[in-house]
Write an enzyme that holds these catalytic residues in place. Structure first.
Site, PDB file in Angstrom:
ATOM      1  N   ASP A  71       0.875  -1.164   0.000  1.00 16.91           N
ATOM      2  CA  ASP A  71       0.000   0.000   0.000  1.00 16.91           C
ATOM      3  C   ASP A  71       0.919   1.223   0.000  1.00 16.91           C
ATOM      4  OD1 ASP A  71      -2.430   1.586   0.424  1.00 16.91           O
ATOM      5  OD2 ASP A  71      -1.649   1.864   2.459  1.00 16.91           O
ATOM      6  N   ASP A 106      -0.138   5.147   1.083  1.00 17.29           N
ATOM      7  CA  ASP A 106      -0.370   6.140   2.135  1.00 17.29           C
ATOM      8  C   ASP A 106      -0.399   5.492   3.514  1.00 17.29           C
ATOM      9  OD1 ASP A 106      -0.885   8.443   0.314  1.00 17.29           O
ATOM     10  OD2 ASP A 106      -2.550   7.168  -0.317  1.00 17.29           O
TER      11      ASP A 106
END
Length: 372
Positions: free
Chosen positions: A16, A18
């Site tokens: 991922d 953020d």
């Protein structure tokens, strides 16, 4: 805390973005608050928690609805997006992110980026970090698949793009939404929670870490790190200023923004300057004090030379330069690990080495060198 499964067969990693690789959530935390203030609205922490990890489109719809804004979702996006874009330039890699990606790249392990952000926004976030875009085997945004997380689509598409079976992929995520998506895709999942006071909610993950500095590739059948210097790991220097009182350090912050990433925990080594005294060696325990209303960071510096212990309130500067191996097994997801005599011995030995001491003759302490 979860642990890796036995005899894993991991051939690729999917990250991922953020809150996992970049501290975008830290640098953008005041954007929505300031935006809402223009419309006479006050940000609600409970409403924000439920948006963590959702797609940009879903997030925009939720904000307009939850705060009863006099805007369409499209108008909201058009107005707030430039505000977010300005802060993305300030986003820094989270602890261990560059180290892990560089390690995987060096050993030829493919890795992809799968984010609930829009693809064009992903480009804006990673374009300022040398080599990031080129190293990812594949980059996917939520607008490139049928459904974003918690649906498994984006992870399944990333695996397909790398030519991998889902069972051979390891997902690294910071949000519950992302963890659910990884498990739904039939993959192993490592969670690095960005909400310290909700780490118990990540129980479905195969492993739960405080930060990527704790990640041990060999537990997943991946090549082992080779950058430890005895019992310590050199890290990017972090300089903190504040006040020392009752055994704890309270950081001075600029507009409420700390220089210390939120996903940082464990036993660190570094250098301390008390008032006008010379610079001293220290082991620093960093953790979280969890309560019903949220979490509060705790920073406890322990001077290795106890002759300089000062119990009165005083100005203090910290320079963190390394991470102790015992952090992998010390403490739990809450509080900070206790500092033992063995940690002081490890810290003292490490701080005598060039990998940790050479970083001190610089502007961090106004050009003053260490007195050995």
């Amino acid at each position: 805390m979860g642990s890796a499964v036995e005899n894993p067969h991991i051939s690729a990693v999917i990250f991922d973005l953020d809150g996992t690789l970049l501290n975008t959530e830290d640098v953008t935390k005041n954007v929505l608050k300031n935006f809402l203030a223009k419309y006479g609205k006050e940000q609600d922490s409970e409403k924000e928690k439920k948006r963590l990890g959702t797609t940009f489109k879903e997030s925009s719809l939720t904000i307009v609805s939850d705060y009863d804004l006099p805007l369409t979702p499209e108008e909201f996006v058009q107005e707030i997006l430039p505000m977010y874009q300005g802060t993305w330039l300030l986003a820094k890699p989270l602890p261990g992110a560059n180290r892990l990606m560089g390690h995987l790249h060096k050993h030829g392990v493919p890795f992809a980026l799968a984010s609930n952000s829009l693809r064009r926004n992903i480009e804006g976030k990673i374009s300022h970090h040398d080599g990031w875009k080129e190293r990812f085997t594949m980059i996917l945004g939520s607008d490139q698949v049928k459904s974003g997380k918690p649906a498994p689509d984006i992870f399944q598409e990333a695996a397909k793009g790398m030519g991998m079976e889902s069972s051979c992929c390891l997902v690294i995520e910071d949000s519950i939404v992302g963890v659910k998506a990884g498990k739904a895709a039939g993959m192993k999942v490592v969670a690095v929670p960005s909400l310290q006071n909700e780490s118990d909610s990540y129980f479905i993950a195969d492993s739960i870490l405080h930060s990527l500095l704790e990640f041990q590739p060999e537990q997943w059948g991946l090549p082992q790190f080779e950058d430890w210097v005895d019992d310590a790991l050199p890290t990017e220097p972090i300089h903190l200023t504040g006040v020392f009182s009752n055994g704890l350090f309270q950081e001075y912050t600029d507009n409420g923004s700390s220089d210390l990433p939120s996903q940082i925990w464990g036993l660190y080594i570094g250098w301390v300057k008390l008032d006008e005294q010379k610079v001293l060696k220290a082991v620093i325990s960093i953790g979280w004090r969890l309560g019903g209303c949220g979490s509060e960071r705790t920073i406890q510096p322990c001077l290795i030379d106890e002759n300089y212990v000062n119990n009165s309130d005083c100005e203090m500067q910290l320079l963190l330069v390394g991470y102790l191996r015992r952090s992998h097994s010390a403490g739990n997801m809450s509080n900070g690990p206790s500092i033992l005599d063995e940690d002081k011995l490890s810290g003292d030995a490490a701080l005598n080495l060039p990998a940790f001491s050479h970083k001190l003759c610089d502007s961090f302490f106004l050009g003053e060198c260490i007195e050995n």
